[in-house]
Design a protein around this motif. Structure first.
Motif, PDB file in Angstrom:
ATOM      1  N   ARG A   1      -2.003  -8.685   7.453  1.00 53.07           N
ATOM      2  CA  ARG A   1      -0.809  -7.846   7.445  1.00 53.07           C
ATOM      3  C   ARG A   1       0.433  -8.722   7.524  1.00 53.07           C
ATOM      4  O   ARG A   1       0.556  -9.574   8.412  1.00 53.07           O
TER       5      ARG A   1
ATOM      6  N   THR B   1       0.811  -1.220   0.000  1.00 51.57           N
ATOM      7  CA  THR B   1       0.000   0.000   0.000  1.00 51.57           C
ATOM      8  C   THR B   1       0.844   1.269   0.000  1.00 51.57           C
ATOM      9  O   THR B   1       0.291   2.366   0.004  1.00 51.57           O
TER      10      THR B   1
ATOM     11  N   THR C   1      -7.525 -10.630   4.072  1.00 53.93           N
ATOM     12  CA  THR C   1      -6.235  -9.942   3.975  1.00 53.93           C
ATOM     13  C   THR C   1      -5.547 -10.019   5.337  1.00 53.93           C
ATOM     14  O   THR C   1      -6.182  -9.847   6.377  1.00 53.93           O
TER      15      THR C   1
ATOM     16  N   VAL D   1      -7.874  -5.417  -0.632  1.00 53.31           N
ATOM     17  CA  VAL D   1      -7.083  -4.749   0.405  1.00 53.31           C
ATOM     18  C   VAL D   1      -7.591  -3.333   0.625  1.00 53.31           C
ATOM     19  O   VAL D   1      -7.748  -2.879   1.762  1.00 53.31           O
TER      20      VAL D   1
ATOM     21  N   TRP E   1       2.732  -4.159   3.773  1.00 52.37           N
ATOM     22  CA  TRP E   1       2.479  -5.293   2.896  1.00 52.37           C
ATOM     23  C   TRP E   1       1.292  -6.077   3.434  1.00 52.37           C
ATOM     24  O   TRP E   1       1.181  -6.312   4.643  1.00 52.37           O
ATOM     25  N   TYR E   2       0.396  -6.498   2.538  1.00 54.16           N
ATOM     26  CA  TYR E   2      -0.749  -7.329   2.901  1.00 54.16           C
ATOM     27  C   TYR E   2      -0.694  -8.639   2.119  1.00 54.16           C
ATOM     28  O   TYR E   2      -0.361  -8.660   0.931  1.00 54.16           O
TER      29      TYR E   2
END
Length: 320
Positions: free
Chosen positions: A196, A176, A194, A222, A180-181
């Motif tokens: 993390r 994003t 989703t 996300v 990071w997802y």
């Protein structure tokens, strides 16, 4: 030599990812000058890569269709330097670098891979960013799980500190700009979720194939979960703006956007309560329509009336 080797591998990965790139696009993605791109393309040609080019403002570079790509030959020190450089770029959100790093690690000699593992353990992130640290090698581990298409057992700690173990079908990694997802299907709940990446404790393959039927758009999933997940209330509004302008007004981390014709966009925005959402919508400073729910529409109308009355009274006082 180190920087040049890393750039050549990144350039080759980009050229392989789509049919054509302009020189300006490549320069922007690699954060170099147009001249550097042209020089690196010339170097790839010297190494035997068939890179076609077209002149003019709409021209660009492309790997010739059907050509056999020869290997990029690196000695141990160069391979190690390239892997380290790609790892740093991947942590900054470069998807092409992450993909290239995954491919490179799969073919590294054991002696180089062991040295790279030692370097991973030695990395320390300096203060100055509020992004949480990632366990060394985690992104590569998650990316490899997505590529394998194999069901895995995920050990995860949520935002409230609760630890769970669940079976998941890995799908994609999404960055994003800060976090990071990890996008995966929760097998027991049969839901796309989703996670993390910095909260992943362990990922263990099960040896069974993943079920990726009806996989979602990972970026949209996300975006929607970030925008509406933490909030008890979600409002849907319509902006008289095309999607590109609506995204500038309401970022993807705040709302989930859907084009509504060429000149309008609907956006889902989460909030704590109708009054809080009304305050945010008024702060946008643009015409909009609340499509749902009624409570947010009423709160917005009430705040707009109060604001108009306050300004009318202030004007009467000043004139008196």
């Amino acid at each position: 030599m180190i920087a040049a080797s890393a750039r050549l591998l990144r350039l080759l990965s980009l050229l392989s990812s789509r049919p054509s790139w302009t020189c300006a696009e490549l320069a922007e993605r690699m954060e170099v000058t147009d001249r550097t791109v042209r020089r690196d393309v010339a170097r790839l040609r010297e190494l035997g890569y068939t890179v076609d080019s077209e002149a003019g403002p709409w021209g660009g570079y492309r790997l010739r269709a059907g050509s056999h790509v020869p290997p990029l030959i690196l000695d141990d020190e160069e391979a190690l330097a390239v892997a380290v450089g790609l790892g740093e770029a991947a942590l900054g959100g470069d998807q092409a670098a992450l993909s290239a790093m995954l491919k490179l690690r799969q073919v590294l000699p054991r002696r180089v891979a062991d040295r790279l593992g030692d370097l991973d353990d030695a990395f320390v992130r300096l203060p100055g960013t509020d992004a949480p640290p990632l366990r060394p090698g985690l992104l590569l581990e998650l990316a490899a799980a997505c590529r394998r298409g194999e069901r895995a057992r995920l050990s995860y700690t949520d935002g409230e500190g609760r630890s769970t173990v669940r079976e998941i079908d890995p799908y994609r990694l999404v960055h994003t700009g800060r976090l990071w997802y990890f996008v995966a299907r929760d097998v027991a709940r049969d839901q796309w979720r989703t996670f993390r990446a910095d909260r992943v404790d362990r990922l263990q393959p099960t040896g069974r194939p993943a079920d990726l039927t009806d996989a979602p758009d990972p970026a949209r999933l996300v975006s929607r979960n970030i925008a509406t997940g933490p909030y008890p209330l979600t409002a849907t509004i319509r902006l008289p703006l095309p999607l590109r302008k609506a995204l500038r007004l309401v970022p993807a981390t705040i709302g989930t956007h859907h084009p509504d014709g060429p000149d309008a966009t609907t956006v889902e925005i989460g909030g704590p309560d109708p009054d809080g959402l009304a305050r945010y919508l008024l702060g946008l400073g643009t015409p909009l329509r609340v499509l749902a729910p009624e409570s947010v529409r009423e709160a917005l109308a009430r705040r707009a009336r109060e604001l108009a009355e306050e300004n009318t009274q202030a004007g009467d006082t000043a004139s008196g």
